[in-house]
Design a protein around this motif. Structure first.
Motif, mmCIF file in Angstrom:
data_model
loop_
_atom_site.group_PDB
_atom_site.id
_atom_site.type_symbol
_atom_site.label_atom_id
_atom_site.label_comp_id
_atom_site.label_asym_id
_atom_site.label_seq_id
_atom_site.Cartn_x
_atom_site.Cartn_y
_atom_site.Cartn_z
ATOM 1 N N GLU A 1 0.834 -1.202 0.000
ATOM 2 C CA GLU A 1 0.000 0.000 0.000
ATOM 3 C C GLU A 1 0.868 1.250 0.000
ATOM 4 O OE1 GLU A 1 -2.724 -0.224 3.278
ATOM 5 O OE2 GLU A 1 -3.749 -1.981 2.456
ATOM 6 N N ARG B 1 3.956 1.498 -1.159
ATOM 7 C CA ARG B 1 4.566 1.607 -2.490
ATOM 8 C C ARG B 1 3.557 2.102 -3.504
ATOM 9 N NH1 ARG B 1 7.903 -4.058 -2.606
ATOM 10 N NH2 ARG B 1 9.497 -3.464 -1.113
ATOM 11 N N THR B 2 2.351 1.550 -3.430
ATOM 12 C CA THR B 2 1.308 1.965 -4.371
ATOM 13 C C THR B 2 0.994 3.438 -4.176
ATOM 14 O OG1 THR B 2 0.363 -0.260 -4.297
ATOM 15 C CG2 THR B 2 -1.046 1.490 -5.145
ATOM 16 N N LEU B 3 0.907 3.859 -2.921
ATOM 17 C CA LEU B 3 0.655 5.263 -2.631
ATOM 18 C C LEU B 3 1.791 6.117 -3.152
ATOM 19 C CD1 LEU B 3 -1.197 7.301 -1.251
ATOM 20 C CD2 LEU B 3 0.086 6.938 0.857
ATOM 21 N N VAL C 1 3.875 5.324 -5.612
ATOM 22 C CA VAL C 1 3.816 5.304 -7.077
ATOM 23 C C VAL C 1 2.685 6.208 -7.561
ATOM 24 C CG1 VAL C 1 3.300 3.841 -9.069
ATOM 25 C CG2 VAL C 1 4.902 3.054 -7.343
ATOM 26 N N ASP C 2 1.526 6.104 -6.909
ATOM 27 C CA ASP C 2 0.400 6.950 -7.298
ATOM 28 C C ASP C 2 0.759 8.419 -7.123
ATOM 29 O OD1 ASP C 2 -1.097 4.746 -7.927
ATOM 30 O OD2 ASP C 2 -2.300 4.764 -6.081
ATOM 31 N N THR C 3 1.427 8.747 -6.013
ATOM 32 C CA THR C 3 1.828 10.127 -5.765
ATOM 33 C C THR C 3 2.793 10.592 -6.848
ATOM 34 O OG1 THR C 3 1.581 9.731 -3.396
ATOM 35 C CG2 THR C 3 2.850 11.663 -4.053
ATOM 36 N N LYS C 4 3.756 9.739 -7.180
ATOM 37 C CA LYS C 4 4.709 10.103 -8.235
ATOM 38 C C LYS C 4 3.997 10.276 -9.567
ATOM 39 C CE LYS C 4 8.890 8.101 -6.269
ATOM 40 N NZ LYS C 4 9.947 7.108 -6.433
ATOM 41 N N GLU C 5 3.060 9.369 -9.866
ATOM 42 C CA GLU C 5 2.308 9.486 -11.119
ATOM 43 C C GLU C 5 1.501 10.764 -11.134
ATOM 44 O OE1 GLU C 5 -0.043 5.961 -11.571
ATOM 45 O OE2 GLU C 5 1.701 4.692 -12.009
ATOM 46 N N PHE C 6 0.880 11.101 -9.999
ATOM 47 C CA PHE C 6 0.108 12.337 -9.928
ATOM 48 C C PHE C 6 1.015 13.552 -10.113
ATOM 49 C CE2 PHE C 6 -3.202 9.989 -7.265
ATOM 50 C CZ PHE C 6 -4.074 9.880 -8.334
ATOM 51 N N GLU C 7 2.172 13.520 -9.443
ATOM 52 C CA GLU C 7 3.102 14.635 -9.588
ATOM 53 C C GLU C 7 3.569 14.764 -11.030
ATOM 54 O OE1 GLU C 7 6.154 13.815 -6.748
ATOM 55 O OE2 GLU C 7 4.949 14.491 -5.039
ATOM 56 N N GLU D 1 1.976 13.748 -13.695
ATOM 57 C CA GLU D 1 0.835 14.206 -14.490
ATOM 58 C C GLU D 1 0.598 15.704 -14.274
ATOM 59 O OE1 GLU D 1 -2.290 13.814 -17.239
ATOM 60 O OE2 GLU D 1 -0.587 12.542 -16.785
#
Length: 175
Positions: A89, A91-93, A95-101, A103
């Motif tokens: 969770e 790591r996923t958070l 990764v999601d944060t990095k993807e959001f940043e 984007e």
């Protein structure tokens, strides 16, 4: 002699009684032997059953020990699983944060480009582009007819203006 006679008589009576009782005594002896055999069989069965019971008790103790060990392993496995899920969770958070940043940065970049293009289009009108192109055209007016020069300049202006608007539409569609 009488004593002897009495003794002899007593012996005979006793023998007669023994002979009369002998079949009953034999039956009792036979019954006693059978009972003794049955008691021996019951003792053997009892000993065998005690042995089986002890074996079952040992098996039960081993099974309980194994069960306790398995429960400990299960607890450890569940703890490890919970830890792994938390790590996943996290790591996923991440990764999601990095993807959001990423984007957000991409969208900011596109917005900046769009603003630059809009500013450029607002600053550069078709009339000013025509003037710039006419000033920078290396072709001398003597070689090219005037009507041809105007058509070339006009098509260049249209290409520049339309090129900017198509890029904006493509960028907006991808967003």
């Amino acid at each position: 002699m009488e004593n002897r006679q009495n003794t002899g008589l007593k012996k005979r009576k006793l023998l007669r009684t023994v002979r009369e009782q002998e079949p009953a005594i034999k039956e009792m002896c036979q019954a006693l032997k059978e009972m003794e055999s049955k008691v021996k069989n019951l003792r053997d069965d009892n000993n065998r059953l005690r042995g089986e019971l002890l074996d079952k008790d040992r098996q039960l103790a081993v099974t309980r020990t194994l069960l306790v060990d398995r429960e400990r392993q299960l607890t450890k496995t569940q703890t490890l699983l919970a830890d792994r899920e938390q790590q996943l969770e996290a790591r996923t958070l991440l990764v999601d944060t990095k993807e959001f940043e990423t984007e957000i940065l991409r969208l900011k970049h596109l917005l900046a480009e769009k603003n630059d293009t809009n500013n450029y289009a607002a600053l550069v009108s078709p009339e000013t582009i025509t003037e710039v192109i006419q000033k920078q055209t290396p072709v001398s007016p003597a070689r090219t007819p005037v009507s041809n020069r105007t058509n070339t300049v006009q098509s260049s202006v249209n290409a520049i203006v339309h090129h900017g608007s198509f890029q904006d539409e493509a960028r907006e569609a991808s967003c």
